[in-house]
Write a protein that holds these residues in place. Structure first.
Motif, PDB file in Angstrom:
ATOM      1  N   LEU A   1       3.801   0.417   2.547  1.00 55.85           N
ATOM      2  CA  LEU A   1       3.519  -0.536   3.617  1.00 55.85           C
ATOM      3  C   LEU A   1       3.402  -1.906   2.978  1.00 55.85           C
ATOM      4  O   LEU A   1       2.523  -2.146   2.150  1.00 55.85           O
ATOM      5  CB  LEU A   1       2.219  -0.178   4.346  1.00 55.85           C
TER       6      LEU A   1
ATOM      7  N   LYS B   1       0.845  -1.190   0.000  1.00 59.59           N
ATOM      8  CA  LYS B   1       0.000   0.000   0.000  1.00 59.59           C
ATOM      9  C   LYS B   1       0.882   1.241   0.000  1.00 59.59           C
ATOM     10  O   LYS B   1       1.949   1.244   0.598  1.00 59.59           O
ATOM     11  CB  LYS B   1      -0.902   0.023   1.243  1.00 59.59           C
ATOM     12  N   VAL B   2       0.386   2.272  -0.657  1.00 62.24           N
ATOM     13  CA  VAL B   2       1.071   3.561  -0.691  1.00 62.24           C
ATOM     14  C   VAL B   2       0.292   4.509   0.213  1.00 62.24           C
ATOM     15  O   VAL B   2      -0.940   4.524   0.194  1.00 62.24           O
ATOM     16  CB  VAL B   2       1.109   4.115  -2.137  1.00 62.24           C
ATOM     17  N   ASP B   3       1.017   5.312   1.016  1.00 63.34           N
ATOM     18  CA  ASP B   3       0.318   6.245   1.909  1.00 63.34           C
ATOM     19  C   ASP B   3      -0.273   7.415   1.121  1.00 63.34           C
ATOM     20  O   ASP B   3      -0.098   7.524  -0.100  1.00 63.34           O
ATOM     21  CB  ASP B   3       1.228   6.718   3.049  1.00 63.34           C
ATOM     22  N   CYS B   4      -0.966   8.321   1.835  1.00 64.72           N
ATOM     23  CA  CYS B   4      -1.753   9.385   1.201  1.00 64.72           C
ATOM     24  C   CYS B   4      -0.926  10.358   0.364  1.00 64.72           C
ATOM     25  O   CYS B   4      -1.430  10.906  -0.615  1.00 64.72           O
ATOM     26  CB  CYS B   4      -2.543  10.151   2.261  1.00 64.72           C
ATOM     27  N   ASP B   5       0.352  10.594   0.727  1.00 61.57           N
ATOM     28  CA  ASP B   5       1.149  11.505  -0.099  1.00 61.57           C
ATOM     29  C   ASP B   5       2.245  10.779  -0.883  1.00 61.57           C
ATOM     30  O   ASP B   5       3.203  11.386  -1.343  1.00 61.57           O
ATOM     31  CB  ASP B   5       1.714  12.666   0.728  1.00 61.57           C
TER      32      ASP B   5
ATOM     33  N   ASP C   1       4.742   8.804  -0.269  1.00 63.77           N
ATOM     34  CA  ASP C   1       6.173   8.778   0.075  1.00 63.77           C
ATOM     35  C   ASP C   1       6.534   7.622   1.022  1.00 63.77           C
ATOM     36  O   ASP C   1       7.662   7.538   1.490  1.00 63.77           O
ATOM     37  CB  ASP C   1       6.616  10.125   0.676  1.00 63.77           C
ATOM     38  N   THR C   2       5.571   6.739   1.270  1.00 66.85           N
ATOM     39  CA  THR C   2       5.830   5.585   2.130  1.00 66.85           C
ATOM     40  C   THR C   2       5.094   4.374   1.584  1.00 66.85           C
ATOM     41  O   THR C   2       3.956   4.481   1.131  1.00 66.85           O
ATOM     42  CB  THR C   2       5.334   5.861   3.568  1.00 66.85           C
TER      43      THR C   2
END
Length: 143
Positions: free
Chosen positions: A25, A16-20, A22-23
């Motif tokens: 999971l 999964k990619v976070d909301c902005d 840059d991370t």
């Protein structure tokens, strides 16, 4: 690649990619110990499913089982032995069944909570936990 030498690989379940963006999971399933020290993680943690409140409740039950404080209902059941714990589960199951036949949802849900709590006690009395039961259910579901 993780596990080239040991064979303890990580099976990718999801990314999964976070909301902005840059991370990342990564959710993985370890096939054996994840750390070269033969532990579940490299942080000294057990790699088991966390069930929120149920996990915390199980930890409290285990603490009471180990410490056996005088003023603890849980400890009193453990002191009384496996037969007393099992009998209590049976009593709570009957009470839940009786309430299931009526139209009073609050009584039914309260008896359900009592049954579940005493079931967790019985699992601990037998040296088991709820995650082990869930794993069996998952295996049955995938068959």
């Amino acid at each position: 690649m993780k596990g080239e030498e040991s064979g303890n690989t990580l099976e990718m379940l999801s990314v999964k990619v976070d909301c902005d963006a840059d991370t990342l999971l990564f959710q993985v399933k370890p096939n054996g110990p994840a750390c070269h020290l033969d532990t579940d993680t490299c942080w000294g943690e057990e790699n088991e499913q966390q069930l929120g409140f149920v996990t915390n409740l199980e930890k409290t039950i285990l603490q009471r089982k180990n410490a056996l404080p005088k003023d603890s209902y849980v400890a009193s059941l453990f002191k009384a032995g496996i037969n007393a714990v099992a009998q209590k589960v049976g009593e709570e199951a009957i009470e839940m069944i009786i309430e299931a036949k009526d139209d009073k949802q609050d009584l039914f849900l309260n008896e359900s909570a009592d049954l579940f709590f005493h079931y967790l006690l019985l699992l601990q009395a037998k040296g088991n936990n709820f995650n082990q039961v869930l794993e069996i259910l998952k295996e049955r579901h995938s068959s």
